[in-house]
Design a protein around this motif. Structure first.
Motif, mmCIF file in Angstrom:
data_model
loop_
_atom_site.group_PDB
_atom_site.id
_atom_site.type_symbol
_atom_site.label_atom_id
_atom_site.label_comp_id
_atom_site.label_asym_id
_atom_site.label_seq_id
_atom_site.Cartn_x
_atom_site.Cartn_y
_atom_site.Cartn_z
ATOM 1 N N SER A 43 -3.942 0.278 -2.692
ATOM 2 C CA SER A 43 -4.872 1.417 -2.969
ATOM 3 C C SER A 43 -6.241 1.328 -2.413
ATOM 4 O O SER A 43 -6.817 2.183 -1.672
ATOM 5 N N ASP A 154 0.498 6.644 -0.157
ATOM 6 C CA ASP A 154 0.241 5.453 -1.003
ATOM 7 C C ASP A 154 0.997 5.636 -2.523
ATOM 8 O O ASP A 154 0.874 6.320 -3.222
ATOM 9 N N GLU A 155 2.138 4.843 -2.364
ATOM 10 C CA GLU A 155 3.225 4.945 -3.401
ATOM 11 C C GLU A 155 3.633 6.350 -3.777
ATOM 12 O O GLU A 155 3.457 6.879 -4.781
HETATM 13 MG MG LIG Z 1 -2.286 1.651 -5.866
#
Ligand SMILES: [Mg+2]
Ligand SMILES: Nc1ncnc2c1ncn2[C@@H]1O[C@H](COP(=O)(O)OP(=O)(O)O)[C@@H](O)[C@H]1O
Lengths: 296, 530
Positions: A43, A154-155
């Motif tokens: 992240s 992001d995920e």
């Molecule tokens: Mg993350």
């Protein structure tokens, strides 16, 4: 042509070194996986790329524009979906999607409606009442309905059920088919395995491996199951074999992926009735790197 | 049996929530007692009490607390009944609504009620236990108030009056217990239920205010109107309280009837749906900020307008009134050739401008919340520059400052121009208030700077606001040295109408605000988001 470029990017938060000399290239039209355990720095790297935080050192660019100085120009063609989506509790999901799309320059109304349908989202509900998965759907619809040519995810599936995860994967493939570039961070390895052309593994803020899945597989071991009548060769003597044992009537042999021929040669002329080899999963690969690091 | 298990659930509620209930009980009873106790110190003799009674005859006061009664013999009992009953009833209403929705709708939302219902408990038990707890709490507060006021026995505070007063509080609380329980059946969420109940409560209070000021029949449409009609301590009329109680019984019955006829988790009214698509205006960060804050902008502007009007409405008798009170004189430096009223007006304008600062700063705090909740990030990862986002909030704050200061100034100026005999025209007073806009801008810019340095610093601004308030408001009283005034932006504004209009300080304040904003912009552009 490289869409995303990070050169020796480091980032520290006080004493925490979140990124250490990260170098990364994402080519046009590919799906690039970015994998690593929680807290590895995925992240943080993405937030640098989006101009939310500033790299302590190193350079990063998207579309050959500096991610910090020319953030607005970069964002005109970029769509971002975070892992934990936060929305305005007083607005409905539909309002948020429209708002986001308008900031990006309009988007495609028909595509938006189609995506709302596919993700089974009720756009009339206030964001206050959405579950985590529904908030993620809002962000995904807003992203895939935009005209972006780069998707930074992001995920993005951490709150979706398996059915919706499949819809998500379809969307990613469609985007790729349209020639778009996708940077997908994840800690779900099966997802990355299914989607990604190339990937980078990050641990403790450093990239420890980059390449296509194919290339990375060469760096790991294949598990072979061998059944034979008569005497078995001495597998342990082969330099390519890491481990061999006999379970019931079958031999389970772990072989370095690029030296399988050693085993094949050793079996030459013997009475083999079963020979199976399973390609290493990304998980094996990942664990391998993990173990490597753990060793003193 | 439908009520089986109610007692057990009451026990559970008390065990879980005894502290909350005790705090409500104590704070309500103590505030009543403390208010009554403070009267003899504030108004020592009959002359002072009658002077106070004089100032009570005005529409703003009537709107706020109800029609004056017992004003010809304004003893401490009459003061209590007249000034405190309606407002205290309002607090009782808030308490009952919050608690009953907590014990019913919130329980359903969190799924706890389902667990309870699966136990051998009657269908009505959860609702009944909550109702009993809040009902008894209301009775206890009424009784506690009656006893403490009765025992005190100040002049005019008869036992009969105290019992009617306490009974009126309890009756009001129980009415809104019924209303809260009813809205808890109507809406399918706790938020919706309390919103509906609080909205109706506000409407009832407003209807009473309108009715009381107009002297018309409207007050009869509001339970607050009934409560006030009891004229506790003066006429002690009981039947309006019986009327309130009868209405409560109907509300509770209706709520019970609905509860029986709906599924757990659902409401009689369908949940309010949002729009499937955004309106045409929602297309910029500024539009979003405005959309998120518009309700609070309107409400604050109205509150400030009313606040100004309320302060202003007591100005009519200032000179006569304050001349007798030593305490008030010390509040203001005596100045030769300037009327007490004008001095008081100019003080009120500073105070109001500080009050107007509070909502103006909330806009900056809002941007901080947006950042902390990662919603600023959601906007800034679109093609929106930091300048544009920060600028949207700056523009909103700067305009809101004008709106709020204008609202409070208009309220005060309007009332002042109306009630002060031989006073000044409206625009003179209005100008005196609006002159504070640049000072509020300085405060706003300071909060923006703190946000730009680090979001966690923003709350420091409230310390500065409080300090400013103490300096300008209490400075005279505590004999602060004159230079302390210059520590706050408000101290640089010419105090009209006592002082002359002076443009230079206002221009300088504006320049300071602009410079601080510029610095804030630069820092915000160059820092990491949270
Ligand atoms: Mg993350
Ligand atoms: N704003 C921040 N302040 C301090 N430390 C941070 C901040 N953001 C991330 N970190 C730290 O940096 C490391 C990497 O975090 P992150 O990038 O969120 O990992 P990932 O996304 O791979 O799970 C973690 O150790 C985390 O605690």
């Amino acid at each position: 042509m490289n869409i995303v470029e990070m050169n020796n990017v480091s980032k520290s938060f006080g004493r925490v070194q979140a990124l250490d000399q990260v170098t990364l290239r994402v080519k046009k039209g590919e799906i690039f996986g970015f994998i690593g355990p929680n807290g590895a720095g995925k992240s943080t790297a993405i937030r640098v790329l989006l101009g939310i935080i500033r790299a302590s050192s190193g350079t990063a660019s998207i579309f050959e524009k500096d991610v910090w100085k020319e953030a607005v120009a970069v964002h005109h063609q970029t769509a971002y979906v975070p892992g934990d989506v936060h929305l305005w509790p007083n607005l409905s999901g539909g309002e948020v999607i429209d708002f986001m799309l308008r900031l990006n320059g309009g988007g495609n109304k028909q595509k938006k409606e189609e995506l709302i349908e596919r993700f089974q989202l009720d756009p009339k509900k206030k964001c206050r009442t959405y579950s985590k998965g529904n908030r993620q759907k809002v962000a995904l619809v807003a992203a895939f309905a935009s005209d972006a040519s780069l998707f930074i995810l992001d995920e993005p599936t951490s709150g979706l059920d398996p059915l919706m995860e499949r819809t998500f994967q379809e969307c990613v493939f469609e985007a790729k088919r349209e020639g778009k570039t996708i940077l997908l961070s994840s800690h779900i390895l099966s997802e990355v395995e299914k989607l990604c052309d190339r990937l980078a593994i990050i641990r403790n803020g450093s990239i420890i491996e980059t390449g296509s899945l194919q290339e990375l597989r060469h760096l790991t071991r294949v598990e072979m199951r061998i059944g034979l009548h008569g005497e078995a060769p001495d597998f342990h003597a082969l330099s390519a074999v890491a481990h061999a044992e006999k379970v019931d009537d079958l031999w389970l042999v772990q072989v370095e992926a690029d030296q399988v021929n050693q085993v094949v040669d050793a079996l030459h002329g013997r009475d083999v009735y079963l020979l199976e080899s399973a390609p290493p999963t990304l998980e094996d690969l990942f664990m391998r790197y993990y173990e490597k690091e753990e060793q003193p | 049996m439908k009520l089986e298990g109610t007692l057990v659930l009451i026990g559970l509620t008390l065990k879980r929530d005894w502290l909350r209930l005790t705090i409500w009980f104590l704070s309500l009873v103590l505030v009543q007692a403390a208010t009554a106790l403070s009267f003899p110190g504030l108004y020592t003799n009959e002359t002072e009490r009658q002077q106070l009674a004089e100032t009570m005859i005005n529409p703003a006061m009537t709107a706020l607390v109800g029609p004056g009664y017992g004003l010809d013999n304004y003893h401490y009992g009459a003061m209590m009944g007249h000034q405190m009953l309606a407002m205290s009833a309002l607090v009782m209403a808030v308490m009952s609504i919050l608690l009953i929705i907590r014990y019913t709708r919130t329980e359903e939302e969190t799924g706890r009620m389902e667990i309870v219902r699966s136990l051998p408990a009657g269908a009505l038990a959860p609702a009944a236990s909550g109702t009993v707890v809040v009902f008894v709490l209301n009775l206890l507060i009424g009784a506690g108030t009656a006893v403490s006021l009765g025992v005190m026995g100040l002049e005019g505070q008869t036992w009969t009056g105290s019992i009617v007063y306490g009974g009126a509080l309890a009756a009001a609380g129980i009415f809104f217990l019924g209303l809260g329980l009813l809205t808890a059946q109507l809406s399918s969420s706790a938020r919706g239920a309390s919103g509906l109940a609080m909205g109706l409560m506000t409407l009832f209070y407003t209807v009473r205010a309108v009715g009381d000021v107009g002297g018309g029949a409207w007050s009869w449409l509001s339970p607050f109107g009934w409560i006030v009609k009891s004229e506790a301590y003066v006429s002690n009329i009981v039947w309006p309280l019986l009327l309130t109680t009868a209405a409560s019984v109907i509300l509770l019955g209706a709520a019970g009837w609905l509860f029986n006829r709906r599924d757990i988790g659902s409401g009689v009214l369908p949940p309010r749906e949002g729009k499937a698509e955004a309106g045409p205006l929602l297309r910029s960060p500024f539009a979003l900020a405005l959309r998120l804050q518009r309700t609070s902008l309107i409400i604050w502007a109205l509150v400030l307008l009313l606040l100004g009007a309320m302060y202003g409405s007591i100005l009519g008798d200032t000179d006569a009134y304050f001349a007798d009170i030593e305490f008030m004189k010390e509040f203001m430096d005596q100045m030769a050739g300037v009327s007490m009223t004008d001095q008081f007006v100019s003080l009120l304008f500073v105070v109001l401008s500080i009050m107007a600062t509070v909502p103006a700063l909330l806009s900056t705090t809002k941007l901080r919340a947006e950042e902390n909740n990662q919603r600023a990030e959601a906007v800034l990862t679109r093609p929106v520059s930091r300048w544009r986002l920060f600028g949207s909030y700056a523009v909103l704050t700067v305009s809101a400052t004008v709106l709020f200061t204008a609202a409070s100034s208009a309220g005060l100026a309007g009332a002042a121009a109306a009630v002060i005999e031989d006073g000044r025209p409206f625009q003179d007073y209005f100008l005196a208030g609006i002159a504070y806009v640049p000072a509020v801008w300085v405060m706003a810019s300071a909060s923006a700077l703190l946000l730009a340095v680090r979001p966690a610093f923003v709350s420091w601004i409230w310390g500065y606001v409080t300090a400013s308030f103490v300096i300008v408001y209490m400075g005279g009283l505590f004999q602060f040295p004159a230079w302390t005034e210059k520590l706050t932006p408000y101290g640089y504004v010419p105090r009209m109408p006592v002082e002359e209009v002076e443009l230079l300080p206002l221009i300088l304040l504006t320049a300071v605000a602009a410079a601080v904003y510029a610095a804030a912009f630069f820092l915000y552009r160059n820092r990491d988001l949270q």
